[in-house]
Design a protein around this motif. Sequence first.
Motif, PDB file in Angstrom:
ATOM      1  N   GLN A  14      26.382 -15.144 -44.855  1.00 58.32           N
ATOM      2  CA  GLN A  14      27.843 -15.054 -44.916  1.00 58.32           C
ATOM      3  C   GLN A  14      28.363 -14.885 -46.340  1.00 58.32           C
ATOM      4  OE1 GLN A  14      29.553 -18.426 -42.876  1.00 58.32           O
ATOM      5  NE2 GLN A  14      28.451 -18.005 -40.967  1.00 58.32           N
ATOM      6  N   THR A  15      27.744 -15.576 -47.284  1.00 57.74           N
ATOM      7  CA  THR A  15      28.260 -15.575 -48.659  1.00 57.74           C
ATOM      8  C   THR A  15      27.361 -14.840 -49.646  1.00 57.74           C
ATOM      9  OG1 THR A  15      27.166 -17.657 -49.280  1.00 57.74           O
ATOM     10  CG2 THR A  15      29.313 -17.816 -48.185  1.00 57.74           C
ATOM     11  N   GLY A  16      26.126 -14.558 -49.238  1.00 60.46           N
ATOM     12  CA  GLY A  16      25.200 -13.886 -50.148  1.00 60.46           C
ATOM     13  C   GLY A  16      24.547 -14.818 -51.147  1.00 60.46           C
ATOM     14  N   GLN A  17      24.746 -16.116 -50.980  1.00 59.98           N
ATOM     15  CA  GLN A  17      24.140 -17.079 -51.895  1.00 59.98           C
ATOM     16  C   GLN A  17      24.028 -18.434 -51.215  1.00 59.98           C
ATOM     17  OE1 GLN A  17      26.085 -17.538 -55.697  1.00 59.98           O
ATOM     18  NE2 GLN A  17      25.052 -19.449 -56.166  1.00 59.98           N
ATOM     19  N   VAL A  18      22.965 -19.158 -51.555  1.00 56.43           N
ATOM     20  CA  VAL A  18      22.824 -20.527 -51.081  1.00 56.43           C
ATOM     21  C   VAL A  18      22.129 -21.336 -52.169  1.00 56.43           C
ATOM     22  CG1 VAL A  18      20.597 -20.126 -49.927  1.00 56.43           C
ATOM     23  CG2 VAL A  18      22.058 -22.009 -49.185  1.00 56.43           C
ATOM     24  N   THR A  19      22.630 -22.542 -52.392  1.00 57.94           N
ATOM     25  CA  THR A  19      22.043 -23.452 -53.376  1.00 57.94           C
ATOM     26  C   THR A  19      21.464 -24.649 -52.636  1.00 57.94           C
ATOM     27  OG1 THR A  19      23.627 -22.788 -55.085  1.00 57.94           O
ATOM     28  CG2 THR A  19      22.471 -24.871 -55.412  1.00 57.94           C
ATOM     29  N   LEU A  20      20.194 -24.908 -52.864  1.00 59.00           N
ATOM     30  CA  LEU A  20      19.477 -25.967 -52.160  1.00 59.00           C
ATOM     31  C   LEU A  20      19.001 -27.022 -53.151  1.00 59.00           C
ATOM     32  CD1 LEU A  20      17.303 -23.506 -50.053  1.00 59.00           C
ATOM     33  CD2 LEU A  20      19.368 -24.681 -49.270  1.00 59.00           C
ATOM     34  N   VAL A 103      17.431 -25.040 -56.161  1.00 57.44           N
ATOM     35  CA  VAL A 103      16.788 -23.785 -55.763  1.00 57.44           C
ATOM     36  C   VAL A 103      17.906 -22.868 -55.277  1.00 57.44           C
ATOM     37  CG1 VAL A 103      15.149 -22.690 -54.191  1.00 57.44           C
ATOM     38  CG2 VAL A 103      14.662 -24.974 -55.121  1.00 57.44           C
ATOM     39  N   ILE A 104      18.081 -21.737 -55.953  1.00 59.71           N
ATOM     40  CA  ILE A 104      19.202 -20.836 -55.656  1.00 59.71           C
ATOM     41  C   ILE A 104      18.664 -19.497 -55.168  1.00 59.71           C
ATOM     42  CG2 ILE A 104      21.263 -19.712 -56.579  1.00 59.71           C
ATOM     43  CD1 ILE A 104      21.296 -21.874 -58.771  1.00 59.71           C
ATOM     44  N   LEU A 105      19.181 -19.049 -54.041  1.00 61.16           N
ATOM     45  CA  LEU A 105      18.837 -17.743 -53.486  1.00 61.16           C
ATOM     46  C   LEU A 105      20.103 -16.902 -53.452  1.00 61.16           C
ATOM     47  CD1 LEU A 105      16.680 -19.809 -52.350  1.00 61.16           C
ATOM     48  CD2 LEU A 105      16.456 -18.284 -50.398  1.00 61.16           C
ATOM     49  N   ASP A 106      20.063 -15.744 -54.076  1.00 62.56           N
ATOM     50  CA  ASP A 106      21.183 -14.812 -53.994  1.00 62.56           C
ATOM     51  C   ASP A 106      20.663 -13.402 -54.213  1.00 62.56           C
ATOM     52  OD1 ASP A 106      20.879 -14.446 -56.776  1.00 62.56           O
ATOM     53  OD2 ASP A 106      22.414 -15.935 -57.243  1.00 62.56           O
ATOM     54  N   ALA A 107      21.575 -12.452 -54.275  1.00 62.87           N
ATOM     55  CA  ALA A 107      21.170 -11.048 -54.374  1.00 62.87           C
ATOM     56  C   ALA A 107      20.426 -10.746 -55.669  1.00 62.87           C
ATOM     57  CB  ALA A 107      22.401 -10.146 -54.256  1.00 62.87           C
ATOM     58  N   ARG A 108      20.676 -11.537 -56.698  1.00 60.89           N
ATOM     59  CA  ARG A 108      20.008 -11.290 -57.978  1.00 60.89           C
ATOM     60  C   ARG A 108      18.544 -11.703 -57.949  1.00 60.89           C
ATOM     61  NH1 ARG A 108      23.133 -14.757 -62.025  1.00 60.89           N
ATOM     62  NH2 ARG A 108      22.845 -16.193 -60.258  1.00 60.89           N
ATOM     63  N   GLY A 109      18.227 -12.689 -57.106  1.00 63.50           N
ATOM     64  CA  GLY A 109      16.852 -13.149 -57.031  1.00 63.50           C
ATOM     65  C   GLY A 109      16.758 -14.632 -56.722  1.00 63.50           C
ATOM     66  N   LEU A 110      15.629 -15.208 -57.082  1.00 62.58           N
ATOM     67  CA  LEU A 110      15.309 -16.604 -56.799  1.00 62.58           C
ATOM     68  C   LEU A 110      15.318 -17.410 -58.095  1.00 62.58           C
ATOM     69  CD1 LEU A 110      14.050 -18.956 -55.087  1.00 62.58           C
ATOM     70  CD2 LEU A 110      11.817 -17.904 -55.542  1.00 62.58           C
ATOM     71  N   THR A 111      16.034 -18.516 -58.079  1.00 63.85           N
ATOM     72  CA  THR A 111      16.046 -19.436 -59.218  1.00 63.85           C
ATOM     73  C   THR A 111      15.408 -20.749 -58.779  1.00 63.85           C
ATOM     74  OG1 THR A 111      18.066 -18.460 -60.128  1.00 63.85           O
ATOM     75  CG2 THR A 111      17.477 -20.662 -60.893  1.00 63.85           C
ATOM     76  N   LEU A 112      14.427 -21.214 -59.535  1.00 62.28           N
ATOM     77  CA  LEU A 112      13.729 -22.452 -59.190  1.00 62.28           C
ATOM     78  C   LEU A 112      13.195 -23.103 -60.451  1.00 62.28           C
ATOM     79  CD1 LEU A 112      10.224 -21.581 -57.668  1.00 62.28           C
ATOM     80  CD2 LEU A 112      11.525 -20.087 -59.164  1.00 62.28           C
ATOM     81  N   MET A 196       9.246 -21.401 -46.754  1.00 62.20           N
ATOM     82  CA  MET A 196       8.608 -20.083 -46.819  1.00 62.20           C
ATOM     83  C   MET A 196       9.324 -19.092 -45.908  1.00 62.20           C
ATOM     84  SD  MET A 196       4.603 -21.306 -46.872  1.00 62.20           S
ATOM     85  CE  MET A 196       3.920 -19.642 -46.972  1.00 62.20           C
ATOM     86  N   GLY A 197       9.699 -19.539 -44.717  1.00 61.69           N
ATOM     87  CA  GLY A 197      10.415 -18.662 -43.800  1.00 61.69           C
ATOM     88  C   GLY A 197      11.760 -18.237 -44.356  1.00 61.69           C
ATOM     89  N   LEU A 198      12.479 -19.176 -44.978  1.00 63.44           N
ATOM     90  CA  LEU A 198      13.783 -18.855 -45.561  1.00 63.44           C
ATOM     91  C   LEU A 198      13.631 -17.892 -46.734  1.00 63.44           C
ATOM     92  CD1 LEU A 198      16.835 -19.389 -45.643  1.00 63.44           C
ATOM     93  CD2 LEU A 198      16.364 -21.335 -47.163  1.00 63.44           C
ATOM     94  N   LEU A 199      12.633 -18.126 -47.577  1.00 67.14           N
ATOM     95  CA  LEU A 199      12.395 -17.230 -48.711  1.00 67.14           C
ATOM     96  C   LEU A 199      12.063 -15.819 -48.235  1.00 67.14           C
ATOM     97  CD1 LEU A 199      10.287 -19.503 -51.106  1.00 67.14           C
ATOM     98  CD2 LEU A 199      12.638 -18.732 -51.448  1.00 67.14           C
ATOM     99  N   ASN A 200      11.248 -15.724 -47.204  1.00 68.86           N
ATOM    100  CA  ASN A 200      10.862 -14.403 -46.710  1.00 68.86           C
ATOM    101  C   ASN A 200      12.041 -13.688 -46.051  1.00 68.86           C
ATOM    102  OD1 ASN A 200       8.275 -14.675 -47.649  1.00 68.86           O
ATOM    103  ND2 ASN A 200       7.417 -15.359 -45.705  1.00 68.86           N
ATOM    104  N   ALA A 201      12.895 -14.452 -45.379  1.00 71.68           N
ATOM    105  CA  ALA A 201      14.091 -13.848 -44.787  1.00 71.68           C
ATOM    106  C   ALA A 201      15.024 -13.334 -45.882  1.00 71.68           C
ATOM    107  CB  ALA A 201      14.808 -14.873 -43.910  1.00 71.68           C
ATOM    108  N   ALA A 202      15.200 -14.133 -46.942  1.00 73.79           N
ATOM    109  CA  ALA A 202      16.039 -13.707 -48.063  1.00 73.79           C
ATOM    110  C   ALA A 202      15.418 -12.511 -48.781  1.00 73.79           C
ATOM    111  CB  ALA A 202      16.225 -14.870 -49.036  1.00 73.79           C
ATOM    112  N   HIS A 203      14.111 -12.547 -48.926  1.00 72.73           N
ATOM    113  CA  HIS A 203      13.387 -11.450 -49.578  1.00 72.73           C
ATOM    114  C   HIS A 203      13.647 -10.132 -48.850  1.00 72.73           C
ATOM    115  CE1 HIS A 203       9.728  -9.101 -50.707  1.00 72.73           C
ATOM    116  NE2 HIS A 203       9.863  -9.733 -51.856  1.00 72.73           N
ATOM    117  N   GLN A 204      13.524 -10.158 -47.540  1.00 76.32           N
ATOM    118  CA  GLN A 204      13.750  -8.946 -46.753  1.00 76.32           C
ATOM    119  C   GLN A 204      15.222  -8.544 -46.770  1.00 76.32           C
ATOM    120  OE1 GLN A 204      12.393  -9.228 -42.711  1.00 76.32           O
ATOM    121  NE2 GLN A 204      12.928  -7.112 -42.219  1.00 76.32           N
TER     122      GLN A 204
END
Length: 214
Positions: A14-20, A103-112, A196-204
């Motif tokens: 929905q927002t293109g970003q999630v912070t975990l 841990v941040i997932l957005d269009a720019r990439g993965l931050t960890l 891992m599933g969430l990362l792969n979904a974001a990756h795709q």
Amino acid sequence: MASATDTAWSALRQTGQVTLRGEPATWSRVTRWLFLVLGGLVGLLALAPLVVIPLVLLGGAEISLGIVFGVFGVYAMLTVLGVLLVLGYRRQVRYLALERQPVILDARGLTLRGVGPIPWHDVGPAQHRLVRNENSDGFVRRAVMPLTASGLAAVNQRLAPELRPRISPATGPIWNRTHRHVYVPGVKGMSQGEVMGLLNAAHQLFLDSPPRQR
């Protein structure tokens, strides 16, 4: 009630970003306890001569000069081992603190672990692989995202050297040590498989729809 994974995935779409909230991985916590156990064993070994030698003297036995030098040699080795364990423990404690960073997932990439964003095209899908053990020459099974050709160059050539160990341990001969993977981060409230599933979904998701150039 929606799971943490479903909530994160919904927010990401929905927002293109999630912070975990980051959390130490299981292997990382186990390693910390391993250092503590080994440190305790070294301490017990150091106490052994202090107990045995007085008992021998009370029994009327003589202690030769060779035994004295042998005891000093043992203490020297235990001291070196103890110092190495303390340094390893402190390093692991610092790493555990880094794992708790967002841990941040957005269009720019993965931050960890305070590094990123790592572009999605710099990593492959999350998977389990046999990699070099962090503290020995053996191999262990770890959840990783393999670095692509562009990722290998970005991490091993352009990323600040002090930040590279946060990605993964370096492997290879001492004259050519490289970082080949991104260790999958731990996330509060999620299992490793769910992360891992969430990362792969974001990756795709983001590779199929890369960010627009501004």
